[in-house]
Design a protein around this motif. Structure first.
Motif: not given
Length: 245
Positions: A68-71, A110-117, A130-133
């Protein structure tokens, strides 16, 4: 004459100021300390390894948490954020240290991962960037670096950002193994966190009594050849929000 206290946040900010910057490592003022910590990537720091926490892997393998959505709070070099993304989560990851975020973003590319830092104080960013929930809030080592009064902010962050039915997954120092066992008041008398706060299982259950316990145990000891990170001086906790909006 200084008469600036009107809100709870004013009180919390005043208490923040009782800690020296090098001890007050969770705030933006402490970011430079963490930048120095992350500057030498070759240091033999256990959590510099590119391995996810063994408890996180176990939660996913057993179906205790599902994508799901994770922080990822205090994501450091991004090892758990990467695992969450690979498991199908949409991941936001936050850390105070620009050096840690740069390292994590490099690993993600390097891993080709789509992560919002995001770089900054999660308590502040929760209201802006930070766009919860979130279905999962993952904290591997952030909580035990908070001064006692900021547990209030932490619980407020969970209240704002954790979805009903969502999980908090936490690792923190275990009393008798790692971290300081001073009483809460003593940290203010000495103006330092002494490397981090140790917790008992009873204290964790009390602090997070508003959440339902799915699992609370010591982290498994994972050897250097293991694909997972594990140190037995840490608690691991999986807690679920059971209230409804």
């Amino acid at each position: 004459m200084d008469r600036n206290i009107r809100t709870v946040e004013d009180v919390l900010t005043l208490l923040d100021g009782l800690f020296a910057p090098e001890a007050d490592r969770w705030t933006a003022e402490g970011a430079s300390w963490w930048d120095g910590f992350y500057a030498d990537r070759s240091k033999p720091v256990p959590f510099f390894v590119a391995k996810p926490d063994e408890n996180l892997v176990s939660y996913l393998d057993r179906g205790l948490v599902t994508p799901g959505r994770a922080l990822d709070l205090g994501c450091g070099p991004g090892r758990n954020a990467l695992h969450l993304a690979s498991a199908g989560f949409a991941v936001d990851a936050v850390d105070l240290s620009p050096a840690a975020i740069a390292w994590a973003a490099e690993r993600a590319r390097e891993a080709g991962a789509d992560i919002r830092f995001r770089c900054g104080d999660a308590f502040t960013l929760a209201d802006t960037e930070l766009n919860g929930p979130y279905d999962l809030i993952y904290d591997s080592g952030c909580f035990h670096h908070l001064p006692p009064h900021r547990r209030i902010s932490y619980l407020a962050l969970l209240d704002r950002s954790l979805a009903p039915g969502g999980h908090l997954a936490l690792t923190c120092f275990a009393a008798g193994e790692m971290g300081s066992e001073l009483g809460d008041a003593d940290f203010y008398r000495q103006s330092g966190l002494h490397g981090g706060l140790a917790y008992t299982s009873e204290s964790l259950r009390w602090i997070f009594s508003g959440l339902s316990e799915a699992e609370l145990r010591r982290m498994h000891d994972e050897g250097p050849e293991s694909p997972h990170f594990g140190e037995p001086f840490l608690w691991t906790a999986l807690l679920r929000r059971t209230d409804r909006p």
